[in-house]
Write an enzyme that holds these catalytic residues in place. Structure first.
Site, mmCIF file in Angstrom:
data_model
loop_
_atom_site.group_PDB
_atom_site.id
_atom_site.type_symbol
_atom_site.label_atom_id
_atom_site.label_comp_id
_atom_site.label_asym_id
_atom_site.label_seq_id
_atom_site.Cartn_x
_atom_site.Cartn_y
_atom_site.Cartn_z
ATOM 1 N N CYS A 32 19.556 7.080 33.207
ATOM 2 C CA CYS A 32 19.889 8.767 33.092
ATOM 3 C C CYS A 32 19.996 9.718 33.635
ATOM 4 O O CYS A 32 21.418 9.446 34.125
ATOM 5 C CB CYS A 32 18.175 8.615 34.176
ATOM 6 S SG CYS A 32 16.576 7.826 33.769
ATOM 7 N N LYS A 75 13.329 -3.734 38.861
ATOM 8 C CA LYS A 75 13.953 -3.217 38.604
ATOM 9 C C LYS A 75 15.565 -3.337 39.130
ATOM 10 O O LYS A 75 16.277 -4.102 38.372
ATOM 11 C CB LYS A 75 13.930 -1.787 37.885
ATOM 12 C CG LYS A 75 14.953 -1.078 36.839
ATOM 13 C CD LYS A 75 14.563 0.082 35.971
ATOM 14 C CE LYS A 75 15.827 0.852 36.043
ATOM 15 N NZ LYS A 75 17.046 1.058 37.132
ATOM 16 N N ASN A 76 15.616 -2.412 40.161
ATOM 17 C CA ASN A 76 17.083 -2.583 41.063
ATOM 18 C C ASN A 76 17.566 -4.132 41.435
ATOM 19 O O ASN A 76 18.585 -3.585 41.655
ATOM 20 C CB ASN A 76 16.921 -1.374 41.476
ATOM 21 C CG ASN A 76 16.729 -0.109 41.232
ATOM 22 O OD1 ASN A 76 17.277 0.330 39.794
ATOM 23 N ND2 ASN A 76 16.054 1.102 42.092
ATOM 24 N N ARG A 78 12.193 1.718 30.769
ATOM 25 C CA ARG A 78 12.913 1.959 31.046
ATOM 26 C C ARG A 78 12.832 0.796 33.139
ATOM 27 O O ARG A 78 13.808 -0.210 33.072
ATOM 28 C CB ARG A 78 14.599 2.524 31.402
ATOM 29 C CG ARG A 78 14.784 3.085 30.641
ATOM 30 C CD ARG A 78 16.037 3.530 30.781
ATOM 31 N NE ARG A 78 16.918 3.605 31.718
ATOM 32 C CZ ARG A 78 17.023 3.665 33.064
ATOM 33 N NH1 ARG A 78 16.294 5.000 33.369
ATOM 34 N NH2 ARG A 78 17.912 3.365 33.384
ATOM 35 N N ASP A 104 14.086 6.984 44.729
ATOM 36 C CA ASP A 104 13.625 7.068 43.433
ATOM 37 C C ASP A 104 12.061 7.327 43.657
ATOM 38 O O ASP A 104 11.396 7.747 42.906
ATOM 39 C CB ASP A 104 13.645 5.409 43.188
ATOM 40 C CG ASP A 104 15.019 5.363 42.865
ATOM 41 O OD1 ASP A 104 15.611 6.304 42.218
ATOM 42 O OD2 ASP A 104 15.395 3.767 42.323
ATOM 43 N N ARG A 127 27.367 10.661 38.214
ATOM 44 C CA ARG A 127 27.104 9.228 39.382
ATOM 45 C C ARG A 127 28.365 8.530 39.169
ATOM 46 O O ARG A 127 28.598 7.744 38.568
ATOM 47 C CB ARG A 127 26.168 9.072 39.431
ATOM 48 C CG ARG A 127 24.753 8.918 39.749
ATOM 49 C CD ARG A 127 23.705 8.363 39.618
ATOM 50 N NE ARG A 127 22.743 8.287 37.708
ATOM 51 C CZ ARG A 127 22.285 7.578 37.609
ATOM 52 N NH1 ARG A 127 21.846 6.249 38.253
ATOM 53 N NH2 ARG A 127 21.237 8.012 36.160
#
Length: 421
Positions: A116, A22-23, A401, A309, A121
């Protein structure tokens, strides 16, 4: 509203396939607008964040099609430089479009991103870096209105205060076609950064140093399209490992790259798990004991350290370990939101600032819980698999997600898990 119903105490056993990261795939999809031709992105997971990114690309004028695990993007119809507020709010990583749109269109207009809520951030590192490249940025009522003075952004040396993944990605996208040479000092070293650079280089960019603390980008006049395969998702790999460990099971994970989680493997070994892996075959096997041992200390750090994560999934498995485990979160201020929900299942966790102390219990008990964020949701699934009785998990939009068919994968391993609408 969807919910997961999980009956615990079923030992996991079997093989699971790891999907694309995903990232990694999200910034690569954003990068396709820089290309002068069509790009095929293979090993692309079916995630709500991927759908949201595709929606942004279509809004900008790109043609986007998906078949099996391949997403094809043709940016020849790109005709807009703005992103509506509702699309920006879908995910935090939408800010990566800023550098790409500005570099391609000469201007960009978008709002602050969503995603999220893991504590502050700020995107100030992104904005400061892009200003160094010559992007004029005006902030007004939650929107960013940006334009380039002249024809192209101009390369320069940018030293990041911290190795921010998002800021590094934005600089890479903005500088790939900038005039001159850009040097990123204190760049993020994550594998997903390397993957983005591999895609850009395959399109004709000139980037060296990816995966190191200093990255050099020699700007080119234009980029072309290419076919690129996304690297395996290291956090999905850890999630399946933690699920097997929590249930005392055994799993074989295929299409993964164990080298990407080298910093996490010691925690599983300390917990009493036996791991066997091969980069050549892309297989990783984990076999857990009947009951896990404690993990003395987990300290989250930027890559190549223990990934933030992975903190929540590993914490979930230590909830049923023998002894006390300690977690220290150094990346996000609010990354323990899942602790209260784990406590509903009977976990014993005390949080003091950035430190969480987990006192393992022999068994958890099923309850009604709610996903607080993406990785916190994965932690609840893992804990539910190890709990006595039935657990109901809601707010699954967080899980969707970042995980492609998590319940199907776990069910194939022997878990009693189903989704109800």
């Amino acid at each position: 509203m969807s919910r997961l119903i999980i009956e615990g105490l079923h030992k996991l056993d079997g093989e699971a396939v790891i999907h694309g990261a995903k990232n990694s795939v999200l910034p690569i999809l954003a990068a396709t607008i820089l290309a002068g031709g069509t790009s095929e992105i293979a090993n692309c997971p079916r995630l709500s964040d991927v759908r949201a990114t595709s929606a942004i690309l279509r809004y900008l004028g790109c043609s986007v099609t998906a078949q099996d695990e391949v997403v094809t993007v043709d940016p020849s119809g790109l005709c807009r430089s703005d992103i509506p507020d509702d699309l920006m709010r879908e995910m935090r990583s939408s800010i990566v479009f800023l550098g790409a749109i500005a570099a391609r269109m000469g201007e960009a207009h978008l709002s602050f991103p969503g995603g999220c809520e893991l504590g502050p951030r700020p995107i100030n590192l992104h904005l400061a870096a892009l200003r160094r490249l010559g992007l004029v940025i005006e902030e007004e009522r939650g929107r960013l209105n940006c334009h380039i003075r002249g024809q192209r952004l101009k390369g320069t040396t940018i030293t990041l205060e911290q190795p921010s993944v998002g800021a590094t990605e934005n600089i890479l996208l903005a500088s790939a076609t900038a005039e001159g040479v850009t040097v990123i000092v204190n760049a993020a070293r994550e594998p997903e950064i390397v993957d983005l650079c591999c895609y850009l280089n395959a399109c004709g960019a000139r980037i060296t140093g990816a995966g190191e603390g200093t990255i050099t980008i020699e700007g080119v006049d234009r980029l072309g399209g290419c076919r690129h395969q996304v690297l395996p998702d290291r956090i999905e790999t850890v999630t399946y490992m933690a699920a097997a460990a929590a249930t005392g099971g055994r799993v074989v994970l295929s299409r993964t790259n164990p080298a990407l989680i080298a910093s996490v493997l010691p925690a599983f070994e300390e917990a009493g798990c036996h791991t066997d892996w091969s980069e050549a075959s892309r297989l990783l096997t984990l076999e857990a004991p009947e009951r896990l041992s404690r993990v003395t200390s987990v300290l989250t750090m930027p890559y190549p350290g223990f990934p933030t994560d992975a903190q929540a999934p590993v914490m979930a498995m230590t909830c049923v370990a023998q002894g006390t485990s300690v977690f220290i979160e150094t990346i996000f201020d609010n990354r323990y939101r899942h602790v209260d929900e784990l406590s509903r299942l009977g976990a014993r966790i005390k949080v003091e600032g950035r430190v969480a102390v987990v006192e393992g219990v022999p068994r958890l008990s099923g309850a009604q819980v709610e996903c607080t964020d993406l990785r916190g949701g994965a932690a609840l699934v893992i804990a539910a698999l190890a709990a006595d009785g039935e657990t109901e998990i809601t707010a699954l939009q967080h899980l969707d997600r970042g995980y492609d068919g998590l319940e199907e994968g776990l069910s194939n391993l022997g878990a009693s898990i189903r989704r109800e609408e």
